[in-house]
Motif scaffolding. Structure first.
Motif, PDB file in Angstrom:
ATOM      1  N   VAL A 178     -10.451 -53.838  72.877  1.00  0.00           N
ATOM      2  CA  VAL A 178      -9.281 -53.137  73.403  1.00  0.00           C
ATOM      3  C   VAL A 178      -8.378 -52.645  72.262  1.00  0.00           C
ATOM      4  CG1 VAL A 178      -7.109 -53.504  74.658  1.00  0.00           C
ATOM      5  CG2 VAL A 178      -9.259 -54.278  75.637  1.00  0.00           C
ATOM      6  N   ARG A 179      -8.374 -53.373  71.156  1.00  0.00           N
ATOM      7  CA  ARG A 179      -7.476 -53.060  70.047  1.00  0.00           C
ATOM      8  C   ARG A 179      -8.113 -52.241  68.939  1.00  0.00           C
ATOM      9  NH1 ARG A 179      -6.059 -57.023  72.899  1.00  0.00           N
ATOM     10  NH2 ARG A 179      -3.944 -57.734  73.145  1.00  0.00           N
ATOM     11  N   TRP A 180      -9.439 -52.156  68.888  1.00  0.00           N
ATOM     12  CA  TRP A 180     -10.110 -51.452  67.810  1.00  0.00           C
ATOM     13  C   TRP A 180     -11.227 -50.598  68.403  1.00  0.00           C
ATOM     14  CZ3 TRP A 180     -14.274 -53.665  64.191  1.00  0.00           C
ATOM     15  CH2 TRP A 180     -14.517 -52.775  63.155  1.00  0.00           C
ATOM     16  N   ARG A 181     -11.000 -49.296  68.430  1.00  0.00           N
ATOM     17  CA  ARG A 181     -11.927 -48.368  69.074  1.00  0.00           C
ATOM     18  C   ARG A 181     -13.334 -48.443  68.467  1.00  0.00           C
ATOM     19  NH1 ARG A 181     -11.707 -43.621  72.283  1.00  0.00           N
ATOM     20  NH2 ARG A 181     -13.374 -42.191  71.723  1.00  0.00           N
ATOM     21  N   GLY A 182     -13.428 -48.595  67.156  1.00  0.00           N
ATOM     22  CA  GLY A 182     -14.731 -48.684  66.509  1.00  0.00           C
ATOM     23  C   GLY A 182     -15.538 -49.866  67.007  1.00  0.00           C
ATOM     24  N   PHE A 183     -14.869 -50.984  67.215  1.00  0.00           N
ATOM     25  CA  PHE A 183     -15.543 -52.179  67.724  1.00  0.00           C
ATOM     26  C   PHE A 183     -15.977 -51.961  69.171  1.00  0.00           C
ATOM     27  CE2 PHE A 183     -15.796 -56.478  69.467  1.00  0.00           C
ATOM     28  CZ  PHE A 183     -16.648 -57.067  68.536  1.00  0.00           C
ATOM     29  N   ASN A 184     -15.128 -51.294  69.937  1.00  0.00           N
ATOM     30  CA  ASN A 184     -15.453 -50.997  71.330  1.00  0.00           C
ATOM     31  C   ASN A 184     -16.728 -50.163  71.410  1.00  0.00           C
ATOM     32  OD1 ASN A 184     -14.959 -51.045  74.158  1.00  0.00           O
ATOM     33  ND2 ASN A 184     -14.119 -48.984  74.024  1.00  0.00           N
ATOM     34  N   LYS A 185     -16.855 -49.175  70.529  1.00  0.00           N
ATOM     35  CA  LYS A 185     -18.058 -48.351  70.514  1.00  0.00           C
ATOM     36  C   LYS A 185     -19.286 -49.164  70.130  1.00  0.00           C
ATOM     37  CE  LYS A 185     -16.196 -43.770  69.722  1.00  0.00           C
ATOM     38  NZ  LYS A 185     -16.282 -42.574  68.896  1.00  0.00           N
ATOM     39  N   LEU A 186     -19.086 -50.184  69.315  1.00  0.00           N
ATOM     40  CA  LEU A 186     -20.192 -51.029  68.885  1.00  0.00           C
ATOM     41  C   LEU A 186     -20.745 -51.864  70.035  1.00  0.00           C
ATOM     42  CD1 LEU A 186     -21.836 -52.119  66.425  1.00  0.00           C
ATOM     43  CD2 LEU A 186     -20.070 -53.882  66.216  1.00  0.00           C
ATOM     44  N   VAL A 187     -19.879 -52.388  70.896  1.00  0.00           N
ATOM     45  CA  VAL A 187     -20.337 -53.292  71.955  1.00  0.00           C
ATOM     46  C   VAL A 187     -20.558 -52.610  73.299  1.00  0.00           C
ATOM     47  CG1 VAL A 187     -19.362 -55.358  70.907  1.00  0.00           C
ATOM     48  CG2 VAL A 187     -17.998 -54.084  72.546  1.00  0.00           C
ATOM     49  N   LYS A 188     -20.090 -51.388  73.470  1.00  0.00           N
ATOM     50  CA  LYS A 188     -20.241 -50.699  74.750  1.00  0.00           C
ATOM     51  C   LYS A 188     -20.804 -49.306  74.530  1.00  0.00           C
ATOM     52  CE  LYS A 188     -16.457 -52.909  77.174  1.00  0.00           C
ATOM     53  NZ  LYS A 188     -15.174 -52.700  77.811  1.00  0.00           N
ATOM     54  N   SER A 189     -21.569 -48.857  75.496  1.00  0.00           N
ATOM     55  CA  SER A 189     -22.044 -47.487  75.461  1.00  0.00           C
ATOM     56  C   SER A 189     -20.920 -46.576  75.960  1.00  0.00           C
ATOM     57  CB  SER A 189     -23.278 -47.334  76.347  1.00  0.00           C
ATOM     58  OG  SER A 189     -22.961 -47.671  77.686  1.00  0.00           O
ATOM     59  N   GLU A 190     -21.115 -45.285  75.812  1.00  0.00           N
ATOM     60  CA  GLU A 190     -20.128 -44.323  76.305  1.00  0.00           C
ATOM     61  C   GLU A 190     -20.662 -43.683  77.578  1.00  0.00           C
ATOM     62  OE1 GLU A 190     -18.967 -41.505  73.369  1.00  0.00           O
ATOM     63  OE2 GLU A 190     -18.158 -43.037  72.041  1.00  0.00           O
ATOM     64  N   PRO A 191     -19.768 -43.242  78.461  1.00  0.00           N
ATOM     65  CA  PRO A 191     -20.225 -42.533  79.659  1.00  0.00           C
ATOM     66  C   PRO A 191     -20.964 -41.251  79.262  1.00  0.00           C
ATOM     67  CG  PRO A 191     -17.875 -43.031  79.776  1.00  0.00           C
ATOM     68  CD  PRO A 191     -18.324 -43.369  78.404  1.00  0.00           C
ATOM     69  N   VAL A 192     -21.963 -40.886  80.067  1.00  0.00           N
ATOM     70  CA  VAL A 192     -22.750 -39.685  79.782  1.00  0.00           C
ATOM     71  C   VAL A 192     -22.756 -38.796  81.022  1.00  0.00           C
ATOM     72  CG1 VAL A 192     -25.046 -38.817  79.179  1.00  0.00           C
ATOM     73  CG2 VAL A 192     -24.233 -40.954  78.186  1.00  0.00           C
ATOM     74  N   MET A 193     -22.435 -37.507  80.832  1.00  0.00           N
ATOM     75  CA  MET A 193     -22.466 -36.556  81.931  1.00  0.00           C
ATOM     76  C   MET A 193     -23.916 -36.168  82.195  1.00  0.00           C
ATOM     77  SD  MET A 193     -20.517 -32.909  82.503  1.00  0.00           S
ATOM     78  CE  MET A 193     -18.974 -33.562  81.936  1.00  0.00           C
ATOM     79  N   LEU A 194     -24.352 -36.325  83.445  1.00  0.00           N
ATOM     80  CA  LEU A 194     -25.727 -36.020  83.838  1.00  0.00           C
ATOM     81  C   LEU A 194     -25.831 -34.728  84.631  1.00  0.00           C
ATOM     82  CD1 LEU A 194     -26.744 -39.605  85.019  1.00  0.00           C
ATOM     83  CD2 LEU A 194     -27.142 -38.574  82.771  1.00  0.00           C
ATOM     84  N   VAL A 195     -24.737 -34.378  85.308  1.00  0.00           N
ATOM     85  CA  VAL A 195     -24.660 -33.141  86.084  1.00  0.00           C
ATOM     86  C   VAL A 195     -23.320 -32.493  85.753  1.00  0.00           C
ATOM     87  CG1 VAL A 195     -24.506 -32.138  88.414  1.00  0.00           C
ATOM     88  CG2 VAL A 195     -26.038 -34.069  87.993  1.00  0.00           C
TER      89      VAL A 195
END
Length: 176
Positions: free
Chosen positions: A86-103
């Motif tokens: 929650v406090r460090w965006r880089g760490f958040n990207k490391l442990v979670k994927s990002e949403p992906v637009m499919l349509v």
């Protein structure tokens, strides 16, 4: 063999009940985020908690105190990871994927779907669940970080959202 000793059954009842109550209390104290919709990291922690509970219940080699400490370590690590993400965006990207637009605007995005390992039938199934008859009625379908899909209908999307939402420069670009 049905069982070895009555004392073993008594241990399972006593230690199992105590471990269960302790785990529920620890999870309540750690907050709802500990077992929220699962991303990969959350799933690992949940499986590890279940495995630890089973080990405490069934293995006389593991004491209740050791099991409770294991619960505390797992929940503490989960809390630390979520607090840090929650406090460090880089760490958040490391442990979670990002949403992906499919349509996007009624069009399937085949490259994004292939990269996300989603087939057209899965997207159409989600649309049917949402009562959408035609792909053309959809502004976007987004594969969320927990693996669920969000459907945004064209008539449901506010105009300000539509103006900010654009087709990704590359079909492989995450949705923001």
């Amino acid at each position: 063999m049905l069982f070895d000793r009555w004392s073993d059954l008594g241990r399972v009842l006593l230690v199992g009940g105590a471990a269960y109550v302790a785990l529920v209390l620890m999870l309540r104290l750690s907050g709802p985020r500990t077992l929220s919709k699962l991303n990969a990291f959350d799933l690992v922690v949940t499986v590890a908690l279940g495995s630890t509970l089973a080990t405490v219940l069934l293995s006389s080699d593991v004491s209740l105190a050791e099991g409770l400490l294991a619960f505390a370590v797992l929940i503490g690590l989960q809390f630390l990871v979520t607090w840090t993400s929650v406090r460090w965006r880089g760490f958040n990207k490391l442990v979670k994927s990002e949403p992906v637009m499919l349509v996007h605007q009624g069009r399937l995005l085949p490259l994004a779907m292939r990269r996300a390992r989603v087939v057209e039938d899965e997207v159409r199934s989600v649309l049917r669940e949402q009562g959408v008859a035609r792909l053309e009625e959809v502004e976007a379908v987004v594969l969320e970080t927990d693996g669920s899909m969000s459907v945004i209908r064209q008539h449901d999307a506010p105009s300000e959202t539509l103006s900010r939402m654009r087709a990704p420069d590359s079909e492989l670009a995450p949705f923001h």
